[in-house]
Design a protein around this motif. Structure first.
Motif, PDB file in Angstrom:
ATOM      1  N   ARG A 255       0.839  -1.212   0.000  1.00  0.00           N
ATOM      2  CA  ARG A 255       0.000   0.000   0.000  1.00  0.00           C
ATOM      3  C   ARG A 255       0.865   1.250   0.000  1.00  0.00           C
ATOM      4  NH1 ARG A 255      -2.901  -3.121   3.705  1.00  0.00           N
ATOM      5  NH2 ARG A 255      -2.025  -1.928   5.447  1.00  0.00           N
ATOM      6  N   GLU A 256       1.899   1.251   0.834  1.00  0.00           N
ATOM      7  CA  GLU A 256       2.788   2.422   0.927  1.00  0.00           C
ATOM      8  C   GLU A 256       3.504   2.671  -0.402  1.00  0.00           C
ATOM      9  OE1 GLU A 256       5.322   1.462   4.154  1.00  0.00           O
ATOM     10  OE2 GLU A 256       3.888   2.123   5.703  1.00  0.00           O
ATOM     11  N   LYS A 258       2.456   1.859  -3.372  1.00  0.00           N
ATOM     12  CA  LYS A 258       1.475   2.328  -4.356  1.00  0.00           C
ATOM     13  C   LYS A 258       1.249   3.830  -4.211  1.00  0.00           C
ATOM     14  CE  LYS A 258      -3.006   1.141  -6.293  1.00  0.00           C
ATOM     15  NZ  LYS A 258      -4.163   0.211  -6.218  1.00  0.00           N
ATOM     16  N   GLU A 259       1.123   4.299  -2.932  1.00  0.00           N
ATOM     17  CA  GLU A 259       0.933   5.730  -2.678  1.00  0.00           C
ATOM     18  C   GLU A 259       2.182   6.519  -3.085  1.00  0.00           C
ATOM     19  OE1 GLU A 259      -0.020   6.039   1.424  1.00  0.00           O
ATOM     20  OE2 GLU A 259      -2.000   5.098   1.207  1.00  0.00           O
ATOM     21  N   SER A 260       3.353   5.984  -2.763  1.00  0.00           N
ATOM     22  CA  SER A 260       4.621   6.650  -3.097  1.00  0.00           C
ATOM     23  C   SER A 260       4.812   6.719  -4.615  1.00  0.00           C
ATOM     24  CB  SER A 260       5.786   5.894  -2.449  1.00  0.00           C
ATOM     25  OG  SER A 260       7.017   6.456  -2.845  1.00  0.00           O
ATOM     26  N   LYS A 263       2.706   9.484  -5.963  1.00  0.00           N
ATOM     27  CA  LYS A 263       3.245  10.786  -5.589  1.00  0.00           C
ATOM     28  C   LYS A 263       4.469  11.147  -6.417  1.00  0.00           C
ATOM     29  CE  LYS A 263       4.615  13.429  -1.520  1.00  0.00           C
ATOM     30  NZ  LYS A 263       4.859  13.376  -0.064  1.00  0.00           N
TER      31      LYS A 263
END
Length: 394
Positions: A255-256, A258-260, A263
């Motif tokens: 999840r982290e 994917k967000e990174s 961004k």
């Protein structure tokens, strides 16, 4: 080597198409305006042709006057010739009478009485003498009258010749002006029609280019989507593998990552004081009249062939290729609905889907679009609307 663009959405892919469609709509409107102008000119010429008919009537009247005056001149010349002949005849008659009277000498009455004993002979001579004297007097009067009439006729003849000359001058002047104006009107119509034809040709080229671009972008969309997904899946897989190796929660690491990933690939549009895309001098300004009602929607920057063309800000290359009317063209998406366009390039150095940073060299300058000189054509758009690049550049 810059990484592939991973954040461009399908909406961004449509921006270049929307831009071309808007150009096509604008050119269609230009053609419509030109055709309206042409119809107006033709109506004007019809009105003018009506004026020409009236002027032709006036010229015809003038021509008839010229014929009448010319006829009057011929008649006057014949009359003058007759008067001169009559005058010569009267003068000859006068000479003969003077000769006959001279034969009687001075005091003819006394001479006749002294020279003739016969009274009847005397009466006959005296009567003859008186007739000659009366005829002499009449001829002298006729000569004077004829000379006066001859002088008046010659003066009237000169007046008519002057009138004829003025009529011919007026006729030639009006006819010359008429033909000149008609030629100018025809030239304007032909020029406008030629412009319309050129605009239609350019429109056809842009429509064809739009079809090519749409096809290319559809292909690129699939390629980018596939690459983005592959890159995202790879990044997530690498993060999970690392987390597993380190004994961390693999799902949380996924999840982290994917967000990174999202961004890192986010674009924030354009700011102020951006660097110029090429070194050179602006020869066509934004908003400057280009052709009748058409205006330049960007800057034309004259520069040396081969000069480096750089991206003004970070972005994804939405399109890199060649298009009719544009030459080698690059369209960069900067996010927030901002696009920058670099056209007329000698060579493009980046490919569609590539991520570029501010200052990256993306092309070399040239004249592949067939503009007036080696130059870069540069535009900035937001939501497909052209903006003045000077508001963004240093």
């Amino acid at each position: 080597m810059p990484s592939p663009a991973l954040s461009a959405s399908s909406g961004n892919d449509e921006k270049s198409i929307a831009t071309l469609k808007k150009d096509i709509e604008r050119r269609t409107e230009i053609i419509k305006n030109h055709e309206n102008d042409l119809m107006y000119l033709k109506r004007e010429r019809q009105n003018y042709d009506q004026s020409i008919k009236l002027l032709d009537m006036k010229l015809s009247i003038t021509e008839n006057k010229i014929k009448l005056v010319s006829s009057q001149i011929i008649e006057l010349e014949n009359q003058i010739s007759d008067l001169e002949t009559l005058n010569d005849s009267n003068i000859q008659m006068l000479k003969n009478m003077v000769r006959q009277l001279y034969m009687f000498g001075e005091n003819p009455g006394i001479k006749i009485i002294l020279g003739n004993d016969n009274v009847s002979e005397y009466d006959r001579y005296m009567t003859y003498y008186q007739i000659l004297a009366e005829q002499r007097k009449e001829i002298i009067s006729n000569i004077a009258k004829n000379q006066t009439e001859l002088r008046n006729s010659k003066q009237y003849l000169e007046k008519k010749k002057t009138e004829l000359s003025e009529l011919r001058t007026e006729y030639d002047k009006n006819l010359g002006s008429l033909n000149k104006e008609r030629t100018q009107r025809k030239f304007m119509e032909d020029a406008l029609q030629s412009n319309i034809n050129n605009e239609k040709q350019q429109l056809k080229k842009q429509e064809d280019a739009l079809k090519e671009l749409e096809k290319a972008i559809e292909t690129k969309k699939l390629e980018l989507a596939k690459k983005r997904k592959q890159a995202e899946l790879k990044a997530i897989a690498d993060a999970k593998a690392k987390a597993k190796k380190e004994g961390r929660d693999t799902e949380k690491a996924a999840r982290e990552e994917k967000e990174s990933f999202a961004k890192r690939n986010n674009l924030n549009g354009l700011g102020k004081n951006l660097p110029w895309p090429v070194k050179g001098s602006v020869i066509k300004k934004f908003g400057q009249v280009r052709f009748t009602s058409t205006k330049w929607t960007g800057l034309l920057i004259a520069c040396n062939e081969g000069n480096s063309v750089s991206s003004i800000s970070a972005g994804d290359v939405l399109y890199s290729g060649w298009m009719n009317g544009w030459g080698n063209i690059i369209v960069i998406d900067h996010g927030a609905d901002y696009l920058s366009i670099y056209a007329n390039n000698k060579a493009n150095l980046v490919r569609s889907g590539q991520r570029v940073q501010r200052g990256d060299v993306i092309a070399t300058a040239g004249n592949s679009g067939g503009l007036e000189t080696n130059s870069l054509y540069f535009e900035i758009r937001k939501n497909s609307v052209p903006l003045n690049p000077r508001n963004f550049l240093k």
